[in-house]
Design a protein around this motif. Sequence first.
Motif, PDB file in Angstrom:
ATOM      1  N   GLY A 233       0.789  -1.232   0.000  1.00  0.00           N
ATOM      2  CA  GLY A 233       0.000   0.000   0.000  1.00  0.00           C
ATOM      3  C   GLY A 233       0.817   1.276   0.000  1.00  0.00           C
ATOM      4  N   LEU A 234       2.081   1.196  -0.373  1.00  0.00           N
ATOM      5  CA  LEU A 234       2.935   2.383  -0.469  1.00  0.00           C
ATOM      6  C   LEU A 234       2.955   2.838  -1.928  1.00  0.00           C
ATOM      7  N   THR A 235       2.172   3.841  -2.229  1.00  0.00           N
ATOM      8  CA  THR A 235       1.972   4.242  -3.626  1.00  0.00           C
ATOM      9  C   THR A 235       2.824   5.438  -4.055  1.00  0.00           C
TER      10      THR A 235
ATOM     11  N   ALA B 200      11.344   6.531 -12.413  1.00  0.00           N
ATOM     12  CA  ALA B 200      10.205   6.950 -11.586  1.00  0.00           C
ATOM     13  C   ALA B 200       9.986   5.998 -10.412  1.00  0.00           C
ATOM     14  N   CYS B 201      10.444   4.770 -10.547  1.00  0.00           N
ATOM     15  CA  CYS B 201      10.234   3.724  -9.542  1.00  0.00           C
ATOM     16  C   CYS B 201      11.406   3.563  -8.582  1.00  0.00           C
ATOM     17  N   THR B 202      12.321   4.518  -8.537  1.00  0.00           N
ATOM     18  CA  THR B 202      13.538   4.384  -7.731  1.00  0.00           C
ATOM     19  C   THR B 202      13.230   4.302  -6.242  1.00  0.00           C
ATOM     20  N   VAL B 203      13.815   3.292  -5.605  1.00  0.00           N
ATOM     21  CA  VAL B 203      13.788   3.104  -4.157  1.00  0.00           C
ATOM     22  C   VAL B 203      15.225   2.822  -3.731  1.00  0.00           C
ATOM     23  N   HIS B 204      15.455   2.688  -2.447  1.00  0.00           N
ATOM     24  CA  HIS B 204      16.777   2.298  -1.952  1.00  0.00           C
ATOM     25  C   HIS B 204      16.714   0.859  -1.480  1.00  0.00           C
TER      26      HIS B 204
ATOM     27  N   GLU C 170       8.172   7.174   1.208  1.00  0.00           N
ATOM     28  CA  GLU C 170       7.416   7.298   2.455  1.00  0.00           C
ATOM     29  C   GLU C 170       8.324   7.140   3.671  1.00  0.00           C
ATOM     30  N   GLY C 171       9.486   6.513   3.501  1.00  0.00           N
ATOM     31  CA  GLY C 171      10.409   6.288   4.605  1.00  0.00           C
ATOM     32  C   GLY C 171      11.493   7.340   4.749  1.00  0.00           C
ATOM     33  N   LEU C 172      11.446   8.393   3.941  1.00  0.00           N
ATOM     34  CA  LEU C 172      12.486   9.424   4.016  1.00  0.00           C
ATOM     35  C   LEU C 172      12.306  10.390   5.172  1.00  0.00           C
ATOM     36  N   ALA C 173      11.077  10.715   5.483  1.00  0.00           N
ATOM     37  CA  ALA C 173      10.828  11.715   6.524  1.00  0.00           C
ATOM     38  C   ALA C 173      11.396  11.234   7.854  1.00  0.00           C
TER      39      ALA C 173
END
Length: 164
Positions: free
Chosen positions: A30-32, A45-49, A75-78
């Motif tokens: 559910g992380l859009t 556009a789909c870049t994550v770590h 969503e995990g950057l903040a």
Amino acid sequence: MARLNINGKVHNVDVDPETPLLWVLREQVGLTGTKYGCGIAQCGACTVHIDGQATRSCAMPIAGLAEGAKIRTIEGLAGKGGELHPVQKAWAELDVPQCGYCQTGMIMATVALLDQNPTANDDDINTAITNICRCGTFNRVRAGIKLAAQNLKPAAAQPAKKRA
């Protein structure tokens, strides 16, 4: 069943091992914020770590993820309390995005670059940030990267501000 550590939380997902990480993030977890762009790991556009490395998730099957790999999405950057990451702050301050669709991937690529090379120069940026922006905001992206790099420097390393 796969166990994925996403933004510091473990998720058990029951999907085909060849399912790309992008779709697991969006449809199972559910992380859009991570976007679909091209499906062939070209646009970014789909870049994550994954373990701190910028990774294009649309072509990364979850079978390719080692147990215990740390996945971080936009969503995990903040920070704690929801404080924006310095790159997100720079993007907002300079009004970097136009349509904004590609910007989560741009931000994730930028964070990975600055984590590895906080003094990135233009050549470093050109090499590391290969994400595509259809709106052509590349000059603002470059300015955002430079502002974020300035904001990431410890206060002691920044030149003192002159008083008027």
